[in-house]
Structures are given as C-alpha cells and as structure tokens.
Design a protein around this motif. Sequence first.
Motif, PDB file in Angstrom:
ATOM      1  N   TRP A   1     -30.961  18.101   2.787  1.00 40.21           N
ATOM      2  CA  TRP A   1     -30.992  19.246   1.880  1.00 40.21           C
ATOM      3  C   TRP A   1     -32.463  19.462   1.043  1.00 40.21           C
ATOM      4  O   TRP A   1     -33.039  18.458   0.659  1.00 40.21           O
ATOM      5  CB  TRP A   1     -30.006  18.806   0.777  1.00 40.21           C
ATOM      6  CG  TRP A   1     -29.999  19.627  -0.709  1.00 40.21           C
ATOM      7  CD1 TRP A   1     -30.529  19.357  -1.733  1.00 40.21           C
ATOM      8  CD2 TRP A   1     -29.798  20.935  -0.597  1.00 40.21           C
ATOM      9  NE1 TRP A   1     -30.415  20.478  -2.617  1.00 40.21           N
ATOM     10  CE2 TRP A   1     -29.967  21.397  -1.995  1.00 40.21           C
ATOM     11  CE3 TRP A   1     -29.171  22.035   0.355  1.00 40.21           C
ATOM     12  CZ2 TRP A   1     -29.770  22.638  -2.487  1.00 40.21           C
ATOM     13  CZ3 TRP A   1     -28.884  23.194  -0.280  1.00 40.21           C
ATOM     14  CH2 TRP A   1     -29.237  23.559  -1.710  1.00 40.21           C
ATOM     15  N   GLN A   2     -32.685  20.771   1.065  1.00 38.03           N
ATOM     16  CA  GLN A   2     -33.906  21.161   0.131  1.00 38.03           C
ATOM     17  C   GLN A   2     -33.669  22.197  -0.556  1.00 38.03           C
ATOM     18  O   GLN A   2     -32.944  23.249  -0.177  1.00 38.03           O
ATOM     19  CB  GLN A   2     -35.108  21.433   1.209  1.00 38.03           C
ATOM     20  CG  GLN A   2     -35.618  20.254   2.233  1.00 38.03           C
ATOM     21  CD  GLN A   2     -36.547  20.711   2.878  1.00 38.03           C
ATOM     22  OE1 GLN A   2     -37.685  21.412   2.534  1.00 38.03           O
ATOM     23  NE2 GLN A   2     -36.667  20.524   4.519  1.00 38.03           N
ATOM     24  N   ALA A   3     -33.912  21.915  -2.000  1.00 44.05           N
ATOM     25  CA  ALA A   3     -33.777  23.369  -2.870  1.00 44.05           C
ATOM     26  C   ALA A   3     -34.445  24.573  -2.156  1.00 44.05           C
ATOM     27  O   ALA A   3     -35.511  24.653  -2.017  1.00 44.05           O
ATOM     28  CB  ALA A   3     -34.548  22.770  -4.065  1.00 44.05           C
ATOM     29  N   PRO A   4     -33.441  25.550  -2.248  1.00 42.74           N
ATOM     30  CA  PRO A   4     -33.986  26.684  -1.690  1.00 42.74           C
ATOM     31  C   PRO A   4     -35.145  27.484  -2.442  1.00 42.74           C
ATOM     32  O   PRO A   4     -35.157  27.365  -3.819  1.00 42.74           O
ATOM     33  CB  PRO A   4     -32.949  27.740  -1.719  1.00 42.74           C
ATOM     34  CG  PRO A   4     -31.906  27.052  -2.776  1.00 42.74           C
ATOM     35  CD  PRO A   4     -32.196  25.682  -2.708  1.00 42.74           C
ATOM     36  N   GLY A   5     -36.032  28.048  -1.832  1.00 45.23           N
ATOM     37  CA  GLY A   5     -37.364  28.684  -2.442  1.00 45.23           C
ATOM     38  C   GLY A   5     -36.981  29.917  -2.749  1.00 45.23           C
ATOM     39  O   GLY A   5     -37.769  30.544  -3.633  1.00 45.23           O
TER      40      GLY A   5
ATOM     41  N   ASP B   1     -36.367  29.285   2.231  1.00 46.85           N
ATOM     42  CA  ASP B   1     -36.111  30.161   1.010  1.00 46.85           C
ATOM     43  C   ASP B   1     -34.577  29.881   0.914  1.00 46.85           C
ATOM     44  O   ASP B   1     -34.175  30.139  -0.327  1.00 46.85           O
ATOM     45  CB  ASP B   1     -36.659  31.608   1.535  1.00 46.85           C
ATOM     46  CG  ASP B   1     -37.838  31.731   1.124  1.00 46.85           C
ATOM     47  OD1 ASP B   1     -38.402  31.188   0.147  1.00 46.85           O
ATOM     48  OD2 ASP B   1     -38.400  32.785   1.370  1.00 46.85           O
ATOM     49  N   TRP B   2     -33.424  30.046   2.052  1.00 50.85           N
ATOM     50  CA  TRP B   2     -32.095  30.101   1.872  1.00 50.85           C
ATOM     51  C   TRP B   2     -31.487  28.944   2.274  1.00 50.85           C
ATOM     52  O   TRP B   2     -30.284  29.178   2.438  1.00 50.85           O
ATOM     53  CB  TRP B   2     -31.853  31.573   2.550  1.00 50.85           C
ATOM     54  CG  TRP B   2     -32.677  32.572   2.225  1.00 50.85           C
ATOM     55  CD1 TRP B   2     -33.630  33.014   3.210  1.00 50.85           C
ATOM     56  CD2 TRP B   2     -33.014  33.324   0.979  1.00 50.85           C
ATOM     57  NE1 TRP B   2     -34.211  34.118   2.654  1.00 50.85           N
ATOM     58  CE2 TRP B   2     -33.888  34.250   1.215  1.00 50.85           C
ATOM     59  CE3 TRP B   2     -32.543  32.957  -0.274  1.00 50.85           C
ATOM     60  CZ2 TRP B   2     -34.595  35.011   0.212  1.00 50.85           C
ATOM     61  CZ3 TRP B   2     -33.054  33.908  -1.173  1.00 50.85           C
ATOM     62  CH2 TRP B   2     -33.973  34.942  -0.973  1.00 50.85           C
ATOM     63  N   THR B   3     -32.158  27.950   2.873  1.00 49.41           N
ATOM     64  CA  THR B   3     -31.502  26.695   3.398  1.00 49.41           C
ATOM     65  C   THR B   3     -31.148  27.207   4.861  1.00 49.41           C
ATOM     66  O   THR B   3     -30.978  28.475   5.348  1.00 49.41           O
ATOM     67  CB  THR B   3     -30.154  26.097   2.805  1.00 49.41           C
ATOM     68  OG1 THR B   3     -29.034  27.072   2.969  1.00 49.41           O
ATOM     69  CG2 THR B   3     -30.611  25.957   1.369  1.00 49.41           C
TER      70      THR B   3
END
Length: 446
Positions: free
Chosen positions: A312-316, A365-367
């Motif tokens: 999981w990465q926070a969306p840009g 940007d959006w996962t």
Amino acid sequence: MDTTWPLSAAVVGLIILQASLARSQLGSWLAPGAFFGLMWAVVGVLSLSIAPELRIWPGILWVLFMSCSAHLGGLLVWSGESSSYRTSASEGVALQGPPLPLALPLLLASVILGMAGVVYLVSASGLQLRSFFSISEVSRLSMHFSELRYTNPDYREPAAALVLTVFIYLAGYLGGMIFARRGSPLERLAALSGVVPALLETLVLGTRTILIAFVIIWIASWCATRVYIGERRLWRNWQLALTILGSGLIAMTVLVLTVQTVRMGMLAQRPTPVAMLYAETQVKGNLRSVRVQVVGYATTFSKWFSENWDVWQAPGLGRYSFDGPAGWLGYRSKLPEEINISPYADASRFDATNVYSALRQMALDWTLPGSSIFFLILSALASLAYVKVCGRNAGYIPATVLYYQIAMYVTGFALRFTLSDAAWVLFASYLWLVSGAELRGYLSES
C-alpha cells in the motif's frame, strides 16, 4: 533469453488477441478501446524480439489487465453508433475534413514562433546565431543545457523560450489535421514544417522529449481527423504497417544516438587522439543504450510491479501523472530511482534508466486498483468522444486526440508535460470555436 520469456510471450499473445477482439467489436483500430491494446501489443512484441534478455514478467500481466480495462471502457459506451458511420473514404466516398479557417496561417505562425524560441535559447546562452551552422557549437550548446538540467533539479529554461516552445507543439496539432485533410501538395508540405523547430530545439537542449512529443501529437491529430472524415483504417495493409514500424524504429535509433552524441560533447572540438578514444567508448555505450531507451521502460515497470503490487502506498492524486503542471504549483514529485536493468555481469551506466512507463505513474497517483478504474473511465469518455467524431462533430476531436496521445506515450503519462498541455488547450479552443461557428451556420465545409 530470460527464463520467463515463454510466459511473457504467451501474455503478449493474449494482448494481441484481446486488442483484435476490441477492434472487431468496436469497428476500428482507431477506436480508443482497441488503440491502447494495439500500442502495448507493439511494445510487447518489440521487447520480446529486440531485447529478449530483459524481463517483462510479471508486469506484462498488468498491461493485459489495463488493455482489458480500455476495451471494457469502449464497450460501455458503444451502441453500434460508430458502425452506422461506416461511410468512409475506404468505401469510395470522399468526405471533407472539418472546416479549418485560418489553420494554415496559424500553423505557419506557430512554426515561426517555435523557431524564435530556438533562436532565443541560443542567444540566451551567449552564442551567436551562426552557431547553428557549426556541429561543435551545437554540441557545446547541448552540453551546456544538459548540464544545467542534471545538476539543478529546479532548473527551467527562460520563460520566454518556454512560452515559444508551446507553439512547436501547437504546430504538431495543426499539422496533423491539415495533412489528414488531403489538401494540395503545398499544404501537406506545410503540415510537416513543425518538425524543423522541434528537431532544432531537441538538438540545442539535448533532450529527445521535444521531438518525440511533437511526433506523437502530430500522429494523434492525424488519426482523429481521419476518424472525422470517415476513414476507419489505421493502415492500408500489413506490409505498409510493418514498413512504417521498421522505419520508426530506425528513426528512433538515429534520434537516440544523435542526441546522446551531441549532448555528451562527442562532436565538440578536441585533440584528435582524445577525440578518437572518447568517441569509440561513447559510441559503443550509446549503441548499447538504444534498446534500453526503446523498450527498457517495460522492464523497469515489471520490476517495480513485482515489488509493489501488494504494497500500500498513499495515492499521489495527480502529482505523478501531472507532475509538470503540479510542479508549477509547488507540488514536486521525487525523481524516479535509476536502476540497471541488464542481467549481465558487464552491466554499465548505459544499461540504466529511470523511465518506468505511464502505467507506474497512474498507479502511484490512484493505486494499482484505482488506476484501472481511472483508466476505465478515461477510456469510456474517450470512446464517447470517438463516437461523436465519427458523427462528424469536430468539437470532440481534441478529446480523441488526447486519448491517442496517452495511448502512444507509453514511457510516461502524456499530460505530465506543461507545455504540450498548454498547446492542447490552444488547439482545443480553436476547434471548439470552429465547431460552434459551424453549428451556427457561420462556416461551410470546403
């Protein structure tokens, strides 16, 4: 050959089949749902054929999934309307292109302004205009601007030069349309004139992006105009398609080698023994880097995908796909990490790249799941615009052009470049004004 090559080849085969199905269902390779799959099928075939040692597994699975998303987006809005507009040039009916008042003067003005931007860059560097006629001086110019870019992440060319560069891209939009309308030989020649300032600025700044973006814009505009005039074929036959693809690869190779040669100073005046030794080393390295430049992004994306598909990465929220406009607003995204993609022990800096493809930027940007939904919606909207263009509504040409750009610009998201975005706004404003005037009866087709 990489050990996963057979698996990758099987998936590329599925992408080809899926794109062919989309073409059959949507009626044309120019339909957005089929066009995206076609572009990435070409990338897959090139990766497997010219760089079989570079691994594109498992990232190629995500390419297949995104191609299916584009296909589904096209099907969501397809209702058989586009098939009802099958009267086309290929069926013997010569349809007119959209009325383009003042398009040729606007094109020529854009070319002149683009050339003025190149002249301004040369003057701002302290050199005289006769530097254009000296290979060594052009090489020094390219080295100068390349060094500024690579040593200062916040460096930008002078504002006046950036504004004038917008018109180079505008010349691409207008040139593609004018060429597709099948005008006089002089008009078609003028439609190609924008390549001159694009090529010169590419050599002066030592970056391939300008000329590549110009060519993509020109082709996208040409394709959308062909849809408007009723032509549903992307090519007349497979022999012509393969010839164009081969010529494009040769042109890309020449461009990569030329820009690398110029910006590394290999053409600058040096003592002969040093020049010979330096040139030999750099030419070998540049030849080795060509494949990395042409298809390396598929490998870098695959490596990133294999390491991050379940992370999981926070969306840009747009900072990566639109990093150019976002940068002007103060939202700077970190430069991608450069990695070496060669599997061999003698890997060198020429095997390194930090280009990860447009798919990674959308995912950041959006996962990953969100990027598939984002692209599904984008493809559906583009397909709706495509249907309208098939119905000869010129006001929807800009949206169709934009999707073609996104599909063709496989190395990065097409809207991340502020200058080409500004050119698209000018192009769209022109066509919307023309379309509005046509609907009100102020214009007649010529």
